[in-house]
Design a protein around this motif. Sequence first.
Motif, PDB file in Angstrom:
ATOM      1  N   UNK A  42       0.841  -1.203   0.000  1.00 28.01           N
ATOM      2  CA  UNK A  42       0.000   0.000   0.000  1.00 28.01           C
ATOM      3  C   UNK A  42       0.873   1.249   0.000  1.00 28.01           C
ATOM      4  N   UNK A  49       2.410   6.352  -7.040  1.00 30.36           N
ATOM      5  CA  UNK A  49       1.347   7.278  -7.436  1.00 30.36           C
ATOM      6  C   UNK A  49       1.855   8.723  -7.392  1.00 30.36           C
ATOM      7  N   UNK A 109       2.353  17.401   8.148  1.00 31.87           N
ATOM      8  CA  UNK A 109       2.358  17.934   6.789  1.00 31.87           C
ATOM      9  C   UNK A 109       1.089  18.705   6.506  1.00 31.87           C
ATOM     10  N   UNK A 115      -4.795  22.386   0.490  1.00 34.08           N
ATOM     11  CA  UNK A 115      -5.298  21.116   0.025  1.00 34.08           C
ATOM     12  C   UNK A 115      -4.388  20.370  -0.938  1.00 34.08           C
ATOM     13  N   UNK A 118       1.300  17.811  -1.110  1.00 35.14           N
ATOM     14  CA  UNK A 118       1.894  16.935  -0.109  1.00 35.14           C
ATOM     15  C   UNK A 118       2.580  15.718  -0.714  1.00 35.14           C
ATOM     16  N   UNK A 122       5.111  13.260   1.341  1.00 37.31           N
ATOM     17  CA  UNK A 122       4.695  11.934   1.818  1.00 37.31           C
ATOM     18  C   UNK A 122       5.679  10.870   1.347  1.00 37.31           C
TER      19      UNK A 122
ATOM     20  N   UNK B  28      -8.295   9.333  -5.633  1.00 40.81           N
ATOM     21  CA  UNK B  28      -6.977   9.761  -6.117  1.00 40.81           C
ATOM     22  C   UNK B  28      -7.142  10.916  -7.096  1.00 40.81           C
ATOM     23  N   UNK B  29      -6.027  11.248  -7.768  1.00 38.97           N
ATOM     24  CA  UNK B  29      -6.036  12.422  -8.648  1.00 38.97           C
ATOM     25  C   UNK B  29      -6.988  12.279  -9.825  1.00 38.97           C
ATOM     26  N   UNK B  59      -8.260   3.022  -0.890  1.00 39.02           N
ATOM     27  CA  UNK B  59      -6.992   3.745  -1.108  1.00 39.02           C
ATOM     28  C   UNK B  59      -7.252   5.246  -1.167  1.00 39.02           C
ATOM     29  N   UNK B  60      -6.355   6.015  -0.588  1.00 41.16           N
ATOM     30  CA  UNK B  60      -6.376   7.481  -0.746  1.00 41.16           C
ATOM     31  C   UNK B  60      -4.946   7.936  -0.997  1.00 41.16           C
ATOM     32  N   UNK B  61      -4.734   8.752  -2.030  1.00 36.64           N
ATOM     33  CA  UNK B  61      -3.383   9.277  -2.250  1.00 36.64           C
ATOM     34  C   UNK B  61      -3.295  10.710  -1.704  1.00 36.64           C
ATOM     35  N   UNK B  62      -2.172  11.362  -1.961  1.00 41.25           N
ATOM     36  CA  UNK B  62      -1.961  12.684  -1.369  1.00 41.25           C
ATOM     37  C   UNK B  62      -2.989  13.691  -1.859  1.00 41.25           C
ATOM     38  N   UNK B  65      -6.128  13.023   0.070  1.00 39.11           N
ATOM     39  CA  UNK B  65      -6.023  13.529   1.444  1.00 39.11           C
ATOM     40  C   UNK B  65      -6.253  15.032   1.475  1.00 39.11           C
ATOM     41  N   UNK B  66      -5.706  15.700   0.468  1.00 44.12           N
ATOM     42  CA  UNK B  66      -5.891  17.153   0.391  1.00 44.12           C
ATOM     43  C   UNK B  66      -7.353  17.546   0.280  1.00 44.12           C
ATOM     44  N   UNK B  94      -1.946   6.509   6.791  1.00 41.97           N
ATOM     45  CA  UNK B  94      -1.465   7.608   5.945  1.00 41.97           C
ATOM     46  C   UNK B  94      -1.954   8.947   6.495  1.00 41.97           C
ATOM     47  N   UNK B  98       0.660  12.003   7.908  1.00 42.32           N
ATOM     48  CA  UNK B  98       0.694  13.426   7.519  1.00 42.32           C
ATOM     49  C   UNK B  98       0.227  14.328   8.656  1.00 42.32           C
TER      50      UNK B  98
END
Lengths: 152, 118
Positions: A42, A49, A109, A115, A118, A122, B28-29, B59-62, B65-66, B94, B98
């Motif tokens: 993960x 990513x 962070x 928003x 990051x 990370x 995600x993005x 799943x969550x990416x950056x 999260x933002x 995660x 952060x």
Amino acid sequence: MSVAFPYTIGVKLQSDPDVIPAMRKFISEALQVSGFSAKFAFRTEIIVDAVCNNAIIYGNESNADSEVEVSCKVHEDRVEVVVKDRGGSVENIERLKEAVNCSKPEGPLADDSEPAGMGLEIVKLLSETIELDVDENNLTSIRVVRKREDTA
Amino acid sequence: METQIQLTCEDVPGKADARIVRFIGDLDATNVDFTTEKIFGYFDEGLVKIIADFKQLRYVNSTGLGVLLHFNKSAKEKAGCFKIVNLNENVYEIIEIIGATSLLDIYDELDEAVAALV
């Protein structure tokens, strides 16, 4: 199933963020099949990513005609992710150098006013090392190493 | 390419300005714009108290999260809330890494989040 280490997963991606999910999941699945934990997979997925998104959006400036090269070398005790792009603008390369070369963040962070931005921070928190190489043609390569937790 | 997230919505009995939104898939993005449009659509309808059920969010990416932080802040600005429940272990970690566990309104169970609505 026995896995012969090291092995490498290499792929060239069109510069389209929509292609990233399938690729990052493939790497995550491969790591789990190779005996890495779900948590390790993960976190590696998050690294792949973030670095790929950075390469596509900033390095190739979302130009779908250019490519991003992704290489994931899987060792028994670690994973090395290398992502290459065209580098983008001078400003982008300077921003990237600053982001990679500054020390790992120590405090939180996140705050509730920012928003975005990051991703590479990370990556630094989740990895052992992150290195940036820029060649004479401004082609950019980011190399990230993450060690298996139980052997770290 | 098709977005990899689905959002389903249901009422909260007795709370006209609240909704439970179930996140299914990956955030995600590739789908933050879709997700933002949906959540802000609820805000615009006066549904400013959102309980985000992450039971099926893998799943969550950056970037994801933002936007969660953005939803949280925006809901509070509208005198509402953005509560998160049923986080899986990887996603929670995660958020923890952060430093956002104290910024987000996180509950273990859906019932707890519903009971905390005012």
